[in-house]
Design a protein around this motif. Sequence first.
Motif, PDB file in Angstrom:
ATOM      1  N   ASP A  61       0.862  -1.183   0.000  1.00 36.89           N
ATOM      2  CA  ASP A  61       0.000   0.000   0.000  1.00 36.89           C
ATOM      3  C   ASP A  61       0.899   1.234   0.000  1.00 36.89           C
ATOM      4  O   ASP A  61       1.445   1.619   1.031  1.00 36.89           O
ATOM      5  CB  ASP A  61      -0.913  -0.006   1.233  1.00 36.89           C
ATOM      6  CG  ASP A  61      -1.814   1.226   1.311  1.00 36.89           C
ATOM      7  OD1 ASP A  61      -1.731   2.098   0.409  1.00 36.89           O
ATOM      8  OD2 ASP A  61      -2.577   1.325   2.288  1.00 36.89           O
ATOM      9  N   PHE A  62       1.089   1.837  -1.158  1.00 38.43           N
ATOM     10  CA  PHE A  62       2.004   2.964  -1.294  1.00 38.43           C
ATOM     11  C   PHE A  62       1.502   4.230  -0.602  1.00 38.43           C
ATOM     12  O   PHE A  62       2.237   5.206  -0.486  1.00 38.43           O
ATOM     13  CB  PHE A  62       2.294   3.242  -2.772  1.00 38.43           C
ATOM     14  CG  PHE A  62       3.108   2.154  -3.420  1.00 38.43           C
ATOM     15  CD1 PHE A  62       4.473   2.082  -3.208  1.00 38.43           C
ATOM     16  CD2 PHE A  62       2.503   1.195  -4.219  1.00 38.43           C
ATOM     17  CE1 PHE A  62       5.231   1.077  -3.787  1.00 38.43           C
ATOM     18  CE2 PHE A  62       3.249   0.189  -4.806  1.00 38.43           C
ATOM     19  CZ  PHE A  62       4.626   0.121  -4.587  1.00 38.43           C
ATOM     20  N   ASP A  63       0.271   4.207  -0.138  1.00 41.74           N
ATOM     21  CA  ASP A  63      -0.281   5.352   0.591  1.00 41.74           C
ATOM     22  C   ASP A  63      -0.172   5.178   2.110  1.00 41.74           C
ATOM     23  O   ASP A  63      -0.534   6.074   2.864  1.00 41.74           O
ATOM     24  CB  ASP A  63      -1.749   5.572   0.201  1.00 41.74           C
ATOM     25  CG  ASP A  63      -1.884   5.943  -1.264  1.00 41.74           C
ATOM     26  OD1 ASP A  63      -1.055   6.762  -1.728  1.00 41.74           O
ATOM     27  OD2 ASP A  63      -2.782   5.411  -1.940  1.00 41.74           O
ATOM     28  N   ASP A  64       0.335   4.026   2.564  1.00 50.10           N
ATOM     29  CA  ASP A  64       0.489   3.748   3.994  1.00 50.10           C
ATOM     30  C   ASP A  64       1.742   4.448   4.509  1.00 50.10           C
ATOM     31  O   ASP A  64       2.861   4.088   4.151  1.00 50.10           O
ATOM     32  CB  ASP A  64       0.594   2.240   4.218  1.00 50.10           C
ATOM     33  CG  ASP A  64       0.801   1.880   5.679  1.00 50.10           C
ATOM     34  OD1 ASP A  64       0.694   2.779   6.553  1.00 50.10           O
ATOM     35  OD2 ASP A  64       1.076   0.695   5.951  1.00 50.10           O
ATOM     36  N   LYS A  65       1.555   5.475   5.337  1.00 50.97           N
ATOM     37  CA  LYS A  65       2.704   6.223   5.854  1.00 50.97           C
ATOM     38  C   LYS A  65       3.463   5.434   6.922  1.00 50.97           C
ATOM     39  O   LYS A  65       4.618   5.714   7.209  1.00 50.97           O
ATOM     40  CB  LYS A  65       2.241   7.567   6.417  1.00 50.97           C
ATOM     41  CG  LYS A  65       1.744   8.504   5.315  1.00 50.97           C
ATOM     42  CD  LYS A  65       1.302   9.830   5.863  1.00 50.97           C
ATOM     43  CE  LYS A  65       0.877  10.801   4.805  1.00 50.97           C
ATOM     44  NZ  LYS A  65      -0.015  10.312   3.783  1.00 50.97           N
ATOM     45  N   GLY A  66       2.842   4.437   7.534  1.00 50.20           N
ATOM     46  CA  GLY A  66       3.496   3.564   8.504  1.00 50.20           C
ATOM     47  C   GLY A  66       3.921   4.283   9.772  1.00 50.20           C
ATOM     48  O   GLY A  66       3.951   5.505   9.831  1.00 50.20           O
ATOM     49  N   PRO A  67       4.302   3.519  10.807  1.00 52.01           N
ATOM     50  CA  PRO A  67       4.754   4.120  12.065  1.00 52.01           C
ATOM     51  C   PRO A  67       6.158   4.731  11.945  1.00 52.01           C
ATOM     52  O   PRO A  67       6.564   5.558  12.735  1.00 52.01           O
ATOM     53  CB  PRO A  67       4.753   2.949  13.044  1.00 52.01           C
ATOM     54  CG  PRO A  67       4.905   1.737  12.184  1.00 52.01           C
ATOM     55  CD  PRO A  67       4.226   2.056  10.880  1.00 52.01           C
TER      56      PRO A  67
END
Length: 199
Positions: free
Chosen positions: A8-14
């Motif tokens: 998911d290229f839109d997932d900014k992640g922790p």
Amino acid sequence: MGSLQEIDFDDKGPKVLSPSTLAHVVLRTGNFKKMVDFYLDFLGGTVSYGNDFISFITYDDEHHRIAIIGTPDTGPKSYTSSGLEHIAFTFPSLSALLLAYRQRKARGISPVWCVNHGPTTSIYYKDPDGNMLETQVDNFDTVKAAKDFMNSQYFAENPIGTDFDAEELIQKIKDGVPDAELKERVETGPRALPDLSVM
């Protein structure tokens, strides 16, 4: 990490996704041939590709670990400017670290500092341009044990380490002193960084 379709290229992640490994270091020099020859000797390396101004050097299964770029107008290193402090290379055992030390010494490459930092036993060198290189062996069997030492009162008091004589360490290995005993840092109290600019 999943396949490309699962990302998911839109997932900014922790946090930012970490690299899988540190690939290589590139050094710029005005002493091209001298630097290439030094790193080939220092690392027991080979040239993957080279010409009269660039050399890609490896010592393992990576296509290159060090690259040297020759630019004749490069000025000398300044010890008072910001920049890279040193590059570190790990050996699998204390005996391997010290064998490489002896082999380098036989080729005219002598260390500028031998120190047991606590987490590592380390031997430092300088390349012909004055860049610092650390060769080390881990003193603990696990990362957790090393971190525990780094959070101890001893490390808080002295995060620099205790100097040692490499030849004395070799003699102790020959005398049968166990590695675990030789890797244990001798506590000498607080100290400042040595002035390696004059070494």
